[in-house]
Design an enzyme around this catalytic site. Structure first.
Site, short mmCIF file in Angstrom:
data_model
loop_
_atom_site.label_atom_id
_atom_site.label_comp_id
_atom_site.label_asym_id
_atom_site.label_seq_id
_atom_site.Cartn_x
_atom_site.Cartn_y
_atom_site.Cartn_z
N SER A 107 44.77 128.95 -38.93
CA SER A 107 44.69 127.55 -39.34
C SER A 107 44.14 127.44 -40.78
CB SER A 107 43.85 126.77 -38.33
OG SER A 107 44.02 125.38 -38.47
N MET A 108 43.01 126.77 -40.97
CA MET A 108 42.44 126.66 -42.32
C MET A 108 42.18 128.03 -42.92
SD MET A 108 38.94 124.72 -43.59
CE MET A 108 37.83 126.05 -43.09
#
Length: 317
Positions: A107-108
Site C-alpha cells: 500500500s503506502m
C-alpha cells in the site's frame, strides 16, 4: 520452491536527527538484503506472517515508518509526505550500509518503495508492490485543492492546545482497529497492536502512531509525473493485487482510471502483474496466498543472479 521459517528475529533501532527508526530483522547476517515497508497506519508487524514463508537466503529488514509503530514521530511543524518517507528509506539504507537491495512494500509502503526506486534506480535490485500501483496520482485539476487541505489540517492541529490522547483497554483498542480496518482479521489486529499500542501507566493503552499521519499528504503528483517517474525504475517489478483490495477503496474518483494506466505501463515493460483472492491485507491475513509469487520472484530475479561484491551489505545489526 525454497521456503523456510527464519530462525532468528531481532529488533532494529537506528538513530535519525529527531529520534529513532525502529523495526525487526529476520534471516542470516549476510543474506541478500530485502527492505520491507508497511502501509499507512500499520507497522512492521504487517510482515510478521509473510516473511517466514519467503526464501531463507535473504535478510529481511522491516521498519516501522516514521510516525508509526515504535518509531519516533516527526518534529513539530513537519509534514508527512512521500519525499520525506523516501528520505527515511535512504537513511535506513545508509545506516545499514546497503548499496543495492530489494524493496517489498504494501500500500503506502509500495508507493514509497516505487518513488525511492525511481529516484535511486541504481540502488534497487527488485521491487515488490503488494496491493498498490506504486504511484497514486492526483488529477492535476485537484492538486491545488488537496495541497491546501493538507496544509490547513496541519495548521489547525498546531493551533490546538495539547491534545489528550484517548486511552483504551486492550479489548477496546482491538474493537477500534477492527472497525477502522474491516479487511483485518482479529489475529492480524493483535499482531499490529504489538507495536501499535503504548501502555499508559495505570490507565490502559494509547495508539502509538502520530495523529498527523491522518492528514492529507500535501505533496501530490499528476499521472504524467507518475509515468515519468515509473519509467526511471530499473528494477524488476512484481505487482500483487488482491481481488477485493486497494482498487475498491480509492478516495478520489480519477484514481481508478489512473491505476489502469499505471498497470498497463508495468505490463508494457514486461513486469509481472498478478491478482490473488483476498482483500487489502491478504499478505498479513492469508500470507500463503501471496508467498508463492513473492518467493518465486525473489528466487528468479534476486537469488539466481550473481551478487555484486561491491554491493554486499555489511552487517552491523
Amino acid at each position: 520452491m525454497t521456503q523456510a521459517v527464519c530462525v532468528s528475529v531481532s529488533e532494529l533501532c537506528l538513530p535519525v536527527p529527531w529520534g529513532e527508526i525502529r523495526g525487526k530483522v529476520w534471516g542470516p547476517d549476510h543474506g541478500r538484503p530485502v527492505l520491507c515497508l508497511h502501509g499507512w497506519a500499520d507497522n512492521c508487524g504487517s510482515f510478521n506472517t509473510l516473511i517466514p514463508l519467503l526464501p531463507k537466503e535473504c535478510r529481511y529488514v522491516a521498519v516501522d515508518l516514521v510516525g508509526h509503530g515504535l518509531s519516533s514521530h516527526r518534529p513539530p511543524g513537519a509534514f508527512y509526505s512521500s519525499p520525506a518517507y523516501v528520505a527515511d528509506v535512504r537513511r535506513v539504507a545508509d545506516a545499514l550500509q546497503l548499496k543495492k537491495f530489494t524493496l517489498i512494500g504494501h500500500s503506502m509502503g509500495a508507493d514509497i518503495g516505487a518513488m525511492f526506486s525511481a529516484l535511486y534506480p541504481e540502488m534497487v535490485e527488485a521491487l515488490v508492490l503488494l496491493d498498490a500501483f506504486g504511484f497514486l496520482p492526483t488529477d492535476s485539476t485537484e492538486i491545488s485543492k488537496v495541497m491546501r487541505q493538507g496544509i490547513e489540517e496541519m495548521l489547525r492541529f498546531e493551533k490546538k492546545t495539547e491534545e489528550k490522547r484517548r486511552v483504551y483497554t486492550y479489548e477496546k483498542a482491538v474493537e477500534r482497529l477492527l472497525a477502522a480496518n474491516p479487511t483485518l482479521s482479529e489475529d492480524s489486529v493483535n499482531i499490529l497492536l504489538e507495536r501499535g499500542l503504548v501502555r499508559v501507566e495505570g490507565a490502559g493503552f494509547v495508539f502509538s502512531r502520530d495523529l498527523r499521519v491522518n492528514f492529507k499528504n500535501p505533496v501530490r503528483i499528476s499521472l504524467e509525473q507518475s509515468l515519468e517517474m515509473q519509467s526511471r525504475i530499473r528494477a524488476s517489478i512484481l505487482v500483487v493485487l488482491s481481488e477485493s483490495g486497494f482498487e475498491r477503496i480509492f478516495s478520489e474518483p480519477a484514481q481508478k482510471k489512473f491505476g489502469s494506466t499505471l498497470l498497463q505501463c508495468f505490463r508494457d515493460r514486461n513486469h509481472t502483474v498478478v491478482t490473488v483472492a483476498g482483500d487489502h491485507h491478504v499478505h498479513l491475513n492469508n500470507p500463503e496466498v501471496v508467498a508463492p509469487f513473492v518467493s518465486d520472484f525473489l528466487l528468479t530475479k534476486v537469488l539466481s543472479q550473481p551478487e555484486d561484491r561491491k554491493h554486499k551489505k555489511t552487517s552491523n545489526l
